[in-house]
Design a protein around this motif. Structure first.
Motif, PDB file in Angstrom:
ATOM      1  N   ASP A  73       0.821  -1.211   0.000  1.00 32.11           N
ATOM      2  CA  ASP A  73       0.000   0.000   0.000  1.00 32.11           C
ATOM      3  C   ASP A  73       0.854   1.260   0.000  1.00 32.11           C
ATOM      4  O   ASP A  73       0.522   2.254  -0.648  1.00 32.11           O
ATOM      5  CB  ASP A  73      -0.929   0.002   1.212  1.00 32.11           C
ATOM      6  N   ALA A  74       1.974   1.218   0.711  1.00 30.32           N
ATOM      7  CA  ALA A  74       2.846   2.392   0.817  1.00 30.32           C
ATOM      8  C   ALA A  74       3.536   2.708  -0.518  1.00 30.32           C
ATOM      9  O   ALA A  74       3.759   3.876  -0.850  1.00 30.32           O
ATOM     10  CB  ALA A  74       3.893   2.170   1.905  1.00 30.32           C
ATOM     11  N   TYR A  75       3.886   1.668  -1.273  1.00 28.39           N
ATOM     12  CA  TYR A  75       4.633   1.865  -2.521  1.00 28.39           C
ATOM     13  C   TYR A  75       3.742   2.018  -3.745  1.00 28.39           C
ATOM     14  O   TYR A  75       4.231   2.414  -4.814  1.00 28.39           O
ATOM     15  CB  TYR A  75       5.563   0.677  -2.768  1.00 28.39           C
ATOM     16  N   LEU A  76       2.474   1.699  -3.622  1.00 28.33           N
ATOM     17  CA  LEU A  76       1.612   1.627  -4.795  1.00 28.33           C
ATOM     18  C   LEU A  76       1.583   2.922  -5.601  1.00 28.33           C
ATOM     19  O   LEU A  76       1.534   2.886  -6.841  1.00 28.33           O
ATOM     20  CB  LEU A  76       0.187   1.233  -4.378  1.00 28.33           C
ATOM     21  N   HIS A  77       1.644   4.054  -4.929  1.00 27.94           N
ATOM     22  CA  HIS A  77       1.568   5.329  -5.649  1.00 27.94           C
ATOM     23  C   HIS A  77       2.797   5.583  -6.516  1.00 27.94           C
ATOM     24  O   HIS A  77       2.801   6.471  -7.366  1.00 27.94           O
ATOM     25  CB  HIS A  77       1.389   6.487  -4.654  1.00 27.94           C
ATOM     26  N   GLU A  78       3.862   4.783  -6.321  1.00 27.88           N
ATOM     27  CA  GLU A  78       5.106   5.010  -7.051  1.00 27.88           C
ATOM     28  C   GLU A  78       5.189   4.244  -8.366  1.00 27.88           C
ATOM     29  O   GLU A  78       6.136   4.427  -9.131  1.00 27.88           O
ATOM     30  CB  GLU A  78       6.307   4.646  -6.174  1.00 27.88           C
ATOM     31  N   SER A  79       4.245   3.363  -8.644  1.00 29.75           N
ATOM     32  CA  SER A  79       4.315   2.572  -9.874  1.00 29.75           C
ATOM     33  C   SER A  79       2.943   2.422 -10.505  1.00 29.75           C
ATOM     34  O   SER A  79       1.961   2.172  -9.813  1.00 29.75           O
ATOM     35  CB  SER A  79       4.877   1.172  -9.571  1.00 29.75           C
ATOM     36  N   MET A  80       2.900   2.548 -11.837  1.00 32.13           N
ATOM     37  CA  MET A  80       1.645   2.302 -12.554  1.00 32.13           C
ATOM     38  C   MET A  80       1.501   0.826 -12.920  1.00 32.13           C
ATOM     39  O   MET A  80       0.470   0.412 -13.467  1.00 32.13           O
ATOM     40  CB  MET A  80       1.549   3.162 -13.806  1.00 32.13           C
ATOM     41  N   TYR A  81       2.531   0.029 -12.609  1.00 30.77           N
ATOM     42  CA  TYR A  81       2.499  -1.408 -12.907  1.00 30.77           C
ATOM     43  C   TYR A  81       2.468  -2.213 -11.615  1.00 30.77           C
ATOM     44  O   TYR A  81       3.207  -1.920 -10.669  1.00 30.77           O
ATOM     45  CB  TYR A  81       3.729  -1.820 -13.713  1.00 30.77           C
ATOM     46  N   VAL A  82       1.633  -3.252 -11.598  1.00 31.60           N
ATOM     47  CA  VAL A  82       1.532  -4.149 -10.447  1.00 31.60           C
ATOM     48  C   VAL A  82       1.719  -5.584 -10.946  1.00 31.60           C
ATOM     49  O   VAL A  82       1.090  -6.001 -11.913  1.00 31.60           O
ATOM     50  CB  VAL A  82       0.175  -3.976  -9.737  1.00 31.60           C
ATOM     51  N   GLY A  83       2.591  -6.334 -10.290  1.00 33.33           N
ATOM     52  CA  GLY A  83       2.817  -7.724 -10.687  1.00 33.33           C
ATOM     53  C   GLY A  83       4.095  -8.268 -10.068  1.00 33.33           C
ATOM     54  O   GLY A  83       4.988  -7.493  -9.737  1.00 33.33           O
ATOM     55  N   GLU A  84       4.210  -9.436  -9.816  1.00 34.28           N
ATOM     56  CA  GLU A  84       3.318 -10.513 -10.154  1.00 34.28           C
ATOM     57  C   GLU A  84       2.334 -10.719  -9.004  1.00 34.28           C
ATOM     58  O   GLU A  84       2.743 -10.867  -7.854  1.00 34.28           O
ATOM     59  CB  GLU A  84       4.117 -11.789 -10.432  1.00 34.28           C
ATOM     60  N   ILE A  85       1.064 -10.720  -9.348  1.00 38.50           N
ATOM     61  CA  ILE A  85       0.012 -10.964  -8.373  1.00 38.50           C
ATOM     62  C   ILE A  85      -0.908 -12.050  -8.930  1.00 38.50           C
ATOM     63  O   ILE A  85      -0.732 -12.500 -10.060  1.00 38.50           O
ATOM     64  CB  ILE A  85      -0.792  -9.684  -8.075  1.00 38.50           C
ATOM     65  N   GLY A  86      -1.899 -12.465  -8.152  1.00 38.17           N
ATOM     66  CA  GLY A  86      -2.876 -13.410  -8.655  1.00 38.17           C
ATOM     67  C   GLY A  86      -3.155 -14.553  -7.711  1.00 38.17           C
ATOM     68  O   GLY A  86      -3.058 -14.406  -6.479  1.00 38.17           O
ATOM     69  N   LEU A  87      -3.492 -15.704  -8.286  1.00 44.94           N
ATOM     70  CA  LEU A  87      -3.838 -16.900  -7.523  1.00 44.94           C
ATOM     71  C   LEU A  87      -3.159 -18.114  -8.132  1.00 44.94           C
ATOM     72  O   LEU A  87      -2.940 -18.167  -9.349  1.00 44.94           O
ATOM     73  CB  LEU A  87      -5.356 -17.125  -7.524  1.00 44.94           C
ATOM     74  N   ASP A  88      -2.840 -19.096  -7.286  1.00 45.28           N
ATOM     75  CA  ASP A  88      -2.247 -20.350  -7.749  1.00 45.28           C
ATOM     76  C   ASP A  88      -3.013 -21.513  -7.127  1.00 45.28           C
ATOM     77  O   ASP A  88      -3.009 -21.681  -5.909  1.00 45.28           O
ATOM     78  CB  ASP A  88      -0.758 -20.419  -7.363  1.00 45.28           C
ATOM     79  N   GLY A  89      -3.665 -22.303  -7.980  1.00 45.81           N
ATOM     80  CA  GLY A  89      -4.492 -23.399  -7.500  1.00 45.81           C
ATOM     81  C   GLY A  89      -3.813 -24.746  -7.513  1.00 45.81           C
ATOM     82  O   GLY A  89      -4.490 -25.776  -7.372  1.00 45.81           O
ATOM     83  N   ALA A  90      -2.484 -24.779  -7.659  1.00 52.44           N
ATOM     84  CA  ALA A  90      -1.763 -26.056  -7.645  1.00 52.44           C
ATOM     85  C   ALA A  90      -1.919 -26.716  -6.272  1.00 52.44           C
ATOM     86  O   ALA A  90      -2.072 -26.031  -5.252  1.00 52.44           O
ATOM     87  CB  ALA A  90      -0.295 -25.833  -7.958  1.00 52.44           C
TER      88      ALA A  90
END
Length: 253
Positions: A73-90
């Motif tokens: 949350d603190a760093y989010l304003h510094e980048s227009m790109y977010v990743g790697e995020i998501g879900l892993d169902g393995a």
């Protein structure tokens, strides 16, 4: 060349990779696996380069790094790109499924509150739930599904949802993957490598291996390599334009 999903900080010699990327004039999205890695990974990039660093929290690490959501949350304003995020169902990560979903929801909500981000998203064995969560947070931004391996039904849903796709040479050796790519909108496809995790001929992929994906895409699309390259660069420009609406201009040079 475009590598829209690489882990530059995880190569044995990240500096060498960054220098070679710069020498080749490549566009690279350098994704991170934890918020605590974002500052150090960002520092690898020299001013004026065509490398952008994405702020991430990998689903395979989510249960170990819940405490880093505050950093996210603190760093989010510094980048227009977010990743790697998501879900892993393995199977090996299913025991942490609810934690993964809670963290993914938090990130999507934060992105929406921040005005939207371009997001590189992991969806291994989890495409239906990833799409459910994206539908629940429609303001999160523009999703780019990295190494998408869902069903054709999932693909149709993703296309209707406005998702983009990044595909790499290690992915495009499988006929099922190539068949999925044939059904992806060409104007929403980018190349990636997922290096150093992805392997090509027994070696870790490097960003310039993205050219192999361009060649394979040209074959799948029935176009010349130069035409495929032109389309991919047009796609990248358009994606960045989508992401910079209401954001600071951090587009590639």
């Amino acid at each position: 060349m475009i590598d829209f999903h690489a882990h530059l900080d995880l190569y044995p010699d990240p500096g060498m990779i960054v220098r070679e990327v710069a020498a080749r004039g490549m566009y690279v999205l350098s994704v991170t696996t934890t918020p605590s890695a974002w500052k150090g990974t960002s520092a690898l990039v020299t001013p004026g380069s065509r490398i952008r660093t994405a702020l991430g929290l990998h689903p395979q690490l989510a249960h170990l790094r819940v405490s880093e959501l505050q950093l996210f949350d603190a760093y989010l304003h510094e980048s227009m790109y977010v990743g790697e995020i998501g879900l892993d169902g393995a199977p090996e990560f299913k025991q942490h499924w609810e934690t993964q979903i809670a963290i993914f929801d938090h990130i999507l909500n934060a992105c929406g509150s921040a005005g939207g981000r371009i997001m590189s998203i992991h969806s291994r064995r989890a495409a239906p739930t990833v799409l459910d969560r994206l539908e629940a947070f429609p303001d999160a931004g523009t999703p780019v599904l990295h190494w998408f391996s869902g069903s054709k039904r999932d693909l149709r849903r993703a296309i209707a949802r406005g998702c983009w796709f990044s595909v790499g040479p290690a992915m495009l050796v499988a006929e099922k993957a190539c068949d999925l790519v044939r059904n992806m909108p060409r104007d929403r496809v980018l190349t990636e490598t997922d290096g150093p995790f992805a392997q090509i001929n027994g070696k870790s992929a490097v960003p310039w291996d993205a050219y192999k994906a361009t060649v394979r895409l040209a074959e799948i699309w029935g176009t010349s390599v130069s035409e495929a390259e032109q389309l991919l660069h047009s796609n990248l420009r358009r994606l960045v334009e989508l992401g910079t609406v209401g954001q600071a201009d951090t587009s590639p040079n």
